[in-house]
Motif scaffolding. Structure first.
Motif, PDB file in Angstrom:
ATOM      1  N   THR A   1       5.373 -14.886  16.480  1.00  0.00           N
ATOM      2  CA  THR A   1       4.283 -13.704  16.583  1.00  0.00           C
ATOM      3  C   THR A   1       3.140 -14.056  15.607  1.00  0.00           C
ATOM      4  O   THR A   1       3.283 -13.932  14.423  1.00  0.00           O
ATOM      5  N   ILE A   2       2.236 -13.850  15.952  1.00  0.00           N
ATOM      6  CA  ILE A   2       1.123 -13.984  15.459  1.00  0.00           C
ATOM      7  C   ILE A   2      -0.095 -12.774  15.438  1.00  0.00           C
ATOM      8  O   ILE A   2      -0.513 -12.539  16.752  1.00  0.00           O
ATOM      9  N   GLY A   3      -0.459 -12.393  14.547  1.00  0.00           N
ATOM     10  CA  GLY A   3      -1.520 -11.225  14.451  1.00  0.00           C
ATOM     11  C   GLY A   3      -0.789  -9.772  14.637  1.00  0.00           C
ATOM     12  O   GLY A   3      -1.555  -8.846  14.828  1.00  0.00           O
ATOM     13  N   SER A   4       0.512  -9.868  14.308  1.00  0.00           N
ATOM     14  CA  SER A   4       1.287  -8.473  13.939  1.00  0.00           C
ATOM     15  C   SER A   4       0.685  -7.665  12.782  1.00  0.00           C
ATOM     16  O   SER A   4       0.079  -8.426  11.884  1.00  0.00           O
ATOM     17  N   ASP A   5       0.925  -6.288  12.656  1.00  0.00           N
ATOM     18  CA  ASP A   5       0.301  -5.553  11.731  1.00  0.00           C
ATOM     19  C   ASP A   5       0.882  -6.192  10.365  1.00  0.00           C
ATOM     20  O   ASP A   5       2.051  -6.527  10.162  1.00  0.00           O
ATOM     21  N   GLY A   6      -0.046  -6.259   9.307  1.00  0.00           N
ATOM     22  CA  GLY A   6       0.260  -6.579   7.910  1.00  0.00           C
ATOM     23  C   GLY A   6       1.119  -5.421   7.345  1.00  0.00           C
ATOM     24  O   GLY A   6       1.067  -4.241   7.894  1.00  0.00           O
ATOM     25  N   PHE A   7       1.964  -5.656   6.253  1.00  0.00           N
ATOM     26  CA  PHE A   7       2.699  -4.642   5.744  1.00  0.00           C
ATOM     27  C   PHE A   7       2.071  -3.980   4.638  1.00  0.00           C
ATOM     28  O   PHE A   7       1.864  -4.276   3.379  1.00  0.00           O
ATOM     29  N   GLY A   8       1.234  -2.682   5.058  1.00  0.00           N
ATOM     30  CA  GLY A   8       0.309  -2.050   4.332  1.00  0.00           C
ATOM     31  C   GLY A   8       0.627  -0.472   4.264  1.00  0.00           C
ATOM     32  O   GLY A   8       0.547   0.099   5.507  1.00  0.00           O
ATOM     33  N   PHE A   9       1.036   0.020   3.281  1.00  0.00           N
ATOM     34  CA  PHE A   9       1.392   1.495   3.133  1.00  0.00           C
ATOM     35  C   PHE A   9       1.002   1.856   1.849  1.00  0.00           C
ATOM     36  O   PHE A   9       1.097   1.500   0.680  1.00  0.00           O
ATOM     37  N   ALA A  10       0.321   3.184   1.775  1.00  0.00           N
ATOM     38  CA  ALA A  10      -0.236   3.708   0.613  1.00  0.00           C
ATOM     39  C   ALA A  10       0.593   4.910   0.303  1.00  0.00           C
ATOM     40  O   ALA A  10       1.050   5.820   0.828  1.00  0.00           O
ATOM     41  N   PRO A  11       1.451   4.874  -1.152  1.00  0.00           N
ATOM     42  CA  PRO A  11       2.183   5.720  -1.574  1.00  0.00           C
ATOM     43  C   PRO A  11       1.522   7.080  -1.756  1.00  0.00           C
ATOM     44  O   PRO A  11       0.611   7.206  -2.334  1.00  0.00           O
ATOM     45  N   GLN A  12       2.267   8.139  -1.300  1.00  0.00           N
ATOM     46  CA  GLN A  12       1.759   9.471  -1.189  1.00  0.00           C
ATOM     47  C   GLN A  12       2.648  10.472  -2.610  1.00  0.00           C
ATOM     48  O   GLN A  12       3.583   9.913  -3.333  1.00  0.00           O
ATOM     49  N   SER A  13       1.878  11.361  -2.844  1.00  0.00           N
ATOM     50  CA  SER A  13       2.408  12.225  -4.131  1.00  0.00           C
ATOM     51  C   SER A  13       3.876  12.735  -3.952  1.00  0.00           C
ATOM     52  O   SER A  13       4.590  12.970  -4.812  1.00  0.00           O
ATOM     53  N   ASP A  14       4.240  13.047  -2.507  1.00  0.00           N
ATOM     54  CA  ASP A  14       5.337  13.418  -2.188  1.00  0.00           C
ATOM     55  C   ASP A  14       6.580  12.495  -2.113  1.00  0.00           C
ATOM     56  O   ASP A  14       7.582  12.742  -1.759  1.00  0.00           O
ATOM     57  N   GLY A  15       6.001  11.078  -2.460  1.00  0.00           N
ATOM     58  CA  GLY A  15       7.002  10.124  -2.341  1.00  0.00           C
ATOM     59  C   GLY A  15       7.130   9.344  -1.089  1.00  0.00           C
ATOM     60  O   GLY A  15       7.842   8.393  -0.998  1.00  0.00           O
TER      61      GLY A  15
ATOM     62  N   ALA B   1      -4.952  -9.599   8.938  1.00  0.00           N
ATOM     63  CA  ALA B   1      -5.311  -9.238   7.769  1.00  0.00           C
ATOM     64  C   ALA B   1      -5.647  -7.607   7.686  1.00  0.00           C
ATOM     65  O   ALA B   1      -6.019  -7.173   8.855  1.00  0.00           O
ATOM     66  N   THR B   2      -5.728  -6.953   6.798  1.00  0.00           N
ATOM     67  CA  THR B   2      -5.813  -5.617   6.633  1.00  0.00           C
ATOM     68  C   THR B   2      -7.313  -5.432   6.903  1.00  0.00           C
ATOM     69  O   THR B   2      -7.930  -4.550   7.689  1.00  0.00           O
ATOM     70  N   MET B   3      -8.379  -6.280   6.365  1.00  0.00           N
ATOM     71  CA  MET B   3      -9.537  -6.345   6.647  1.00  0.00           C
ATOM     72  C   MET B   3      -9.797  -8.051   6.682  1.00  0.00           C
ATOM     73  O   MET B   3      -9.413  -8.735   5.597  1.00  0.00           O
ATOM     74  N   GLY B   4     -10.877  -8.663   7.277  1.00  0.00           N
ATOM     75  CA  GLY B   4     -11.159  -9.828   7.367  1.00  0.00           C
ATOM     76  C   GLY B   4     -10.185 -10.561   8.030  1.00  0.00           C
ATOM     77  O   GLY B   4      -9.700 -10.159   9.221  1.00  0.00           O
TER      78      GLY B   4
ATOM     79  N   THR C   1      10.651 -19.196   4.099  1.00  0.00           N
ATOM     80  CA  THR C   1       9.743 -18.806   3.088  1.00  0.00           C
ATOM     81  C   THR C   1       9.046 -17.499   3.321  1.00  0.00           C
ATOM     82  O   THR C   1       8.836 -17.423   4.616  1.00  0.00           O
ATOM     83  N   GLY C   2       8.708 -16.933   2.257  1.00  0.00           N
ATOM     84  CA  GLY C   2       7.878 -15.837   2.306  1.00  0.00           C
ATOM     85  C   GLY C   2       6.805 -15.738   1.430  1.00  0.00           C
ATOM     86  O   GLY C   2       6.978 -16.071   0.136  1.00  0.00           O
ATOM     87  N   ILE C   3       5.556 -15.632   2.019  1.00  0.00           N
ATOM     88  CA  ILE C   3       4.353 -15.544   1.425  1.00  0.00           C
ATOM     89  C   ILE C   3       3.642 -14.160   1.323  1.00  0.00           C
ATOM     90  O   ILE C   3       3.313 -13.680   2.238  1.00  0.00           O
ATOM     91  N   SER C   4       3.528 -13.555   0.160  1.00  0.00           N
ATOM     92  CA  SER C   4       3.144 -12.099   0.043  1.00  0.00           C
ATOM     93  C   SER C   4       1.557 -11.992   0.292  1.00  0.00           C
ATOM     94  O   SER C   4       0.991 -13.210   0.072  1.00  0.00           O
ATOM     95  N   GLY C   5       1.104 -10.957   0.661  1.00  0.00           N
ATOM     96  CA  GLY C   5      -0.551 -10.566   0.845  1.00  0.00           C
ATOM     97  C   GLY C   5      -1.313 -11.026  -0.215  1.00  0.00           C
ATOM     98  O   GLY C   5      -1.209 -11.205  -1.210  1.00  0.00           O
ATOM     99  N   SER C   6      -2.351 -11.677   0.495  1.00  0.00           N
ATOM    100  CA  SER C   6      -3.690 -12.130  -0.178  1.00  0.00           C
ATOM    101  C   SER C   6      -3.429 -13.181  -1.183  1.00  0.00           C
ATOM    102  O   SER C   6      -4.292 -13.516  -2.021  1.00  0.00           O
ATOM    103  N   THR C   7      -2.376 -13.939  -1.150  1.00  0.00           N
ATOM    104  CA  THR C   7      -2.185 -15.319  -1.820  1.00  0.00           C
ATOM    105  C   THR C   7      -2.922 -16.478  -1.104  1.00  0.00           C
ATOM    106  O   THR C   7      -3.054 -16.269   0.157  1.00  0.00           O
ATOM    107  N   GLU C   8      -3.491 -17.218  -1.814  1.00  0.00           N
ATOM    108  CA  GLU C   8      -4.150 -18.501  -1.499  1.00  0.00           C
ATOM    109  C   GLU C   8      -3.307 -19.547  -2.026  1.00  0.00           C
ATOM    110  O   GLU C   8      -3.117 -19.988  -3.085  1.00  0.00           O
TER     111      GLU C   8
END
Length: 340
Positions: A179-193, A221-224, A256-263
């Motif tokens: 699978t190529i181009g699926s959504d990246g794992f991006g979530f913003a934590p909120q004040s309510d948890g 990518a999130t952007m780019g 292998t797993g490579i986390s976001g924005s690593t070069e």
């Protein structure tokens, strides 16, 4: 598919010792060789089989000297292993290039275009405004989203998913279930948890001569762009997160797993079950051993990293030599403590 031994020798730039008109139509292991098959001998451990094999022909190196009578036809080449690899590649390409046309039912949007000598398998789907080059093979049940570009001579194997806006170069191979181009794992934590999803609006760019293994995922990518550069080889079951860049001719083994924005640099070797944290830089020609965890950047070119958390290999081996003897060292320490 059938070849004469003369044709095989011409492909491999070798010489036939025997009848060039004999025909072969199958590739065999030397220990399982039968009439009509062709095999090879490159490892001395298998030399005994050359005197027993029923294969029509065996590819051997120029310097091979039999110690007794050989009942099969020999094809002598500069290097037997390399020669047989060339034959496998030729056979593979010959088989794949014969697939031309469209199987029905399949779908390609009217706004998309596909070059000559291509193949679209049954139940494949191609979305809007896609541009697909010559001799591209799209196997059954492949999904290709909108605005995807695919270069010439690329093969997309059954069940692969190519999401919208992905760019794939020429001479690539995408294996089943990738699978190529699926959504990246991006979530913003909120004040309510809770966590709020961050839209992933970037894409994936795969350059030429890249291989992507079965059930591997490469996030957009999130952007780019998430970028896989020329010549990269990725094994099965690898996870590459959003905005990662993989340098030219790097190889990555399974799980292998490579986390976001690593070069990752050029010509790196990453073994199985490696975990790499996000926002790091890995220098060119770095080798990372199996099950290693990388939590900080690797700045020096050509290092071998091993262990969890990964440290320079020589330091790890020194530490391990102490670690494996800790029980004995502890016992000796206790005995010393008992003494007045």
């Amino acid at each position: 598919m059938e070849f004469t031994l003369g044709q095989v020798a011409a492909i491999l730039q070798g010489k036939v010792e025997g009848d060039e008109k004999q025909k072969v139509y199958r590739l065999d292991k030397i220990q399982e060789g039968k009439s009509g098959g062709i095999s090879f001998l490159s490892n001395e451990k298998y030399q005994a089989f050359i005197y027993e094999t029923k294969a029509t022909a065996v590819i051997v190196s120029e310097n091979f000297i039999p110690t007794k009578a050989v009942n099969t036809t020999l094809i002598r080449v500069k290097d037997a292993y390399s020669g047989f690899s060339t034959l496998l590649e030729y056979y593979n390409q010959f088989t794949k290039s014969s697939m031309v046309g469209v199987q029905e039912p399949s779908f390609m949007d009217i706004s998309s275009e596909m070059g000559k000598d291509g193949f679209r398998g049954i139940y494949s789907h191609i979305g809007k405004e896609c541009v697909i080059g010559d001799n591209v093979k799209i196997h059954p049940q492949v999904y290709i989203g909108d605005r995807v570009t695919i270069g010439s001579n690329t093969i997309i194997h059954p069940g692969a998913k190519i999401c919208s806006d992905t760019s794939i170069g020429s001479n690539c191979e995408i294996h089943p279930g990738a699978t190529i181009g699926s959504d990246g794992f991006g979530f913003a934590p909120q004040s309510d948890g809770s966590y709020k999803p961050i839209p992933q609006i970037g894409n994936v760019i795969i350059e030429d001569h890249v291989s992507v293994g079965a059930n591997t995922t490469i996030d957009c990518a999130t952007m780019g762009s998430t970028i896989i550069k020329k010549g990269v080889k990725i094994d099965n079951l690898v996870q590459i997160a959003h905005n990662v860049t993989i340098g030219e001719n790097t190889v990555i083994a399974s799980q292998t797993g490579i986390s976001g924005s690593t070069e990752i640099g050029k010509n790196c070797i990453i073994a199985g079950q490696v975990g790499i944290s996000g926002h790091l830089k890995i220098a060119d020609k770095t080798t990372i051993g199996a099950k290693t965890g990388i939590s900080k950047s690797v700045k020096n070119t050509g290092q071998t990293i091993f262990g969890y958390i990964g440290i320079e290999m020589k330091n790890f081996l020194k530490s391990y030599s102490i670690f494996k003897n800790l029980d004995d060292l502890e016992n000796r320490l206790r005995e010393l403590e008992k003494k007045p």
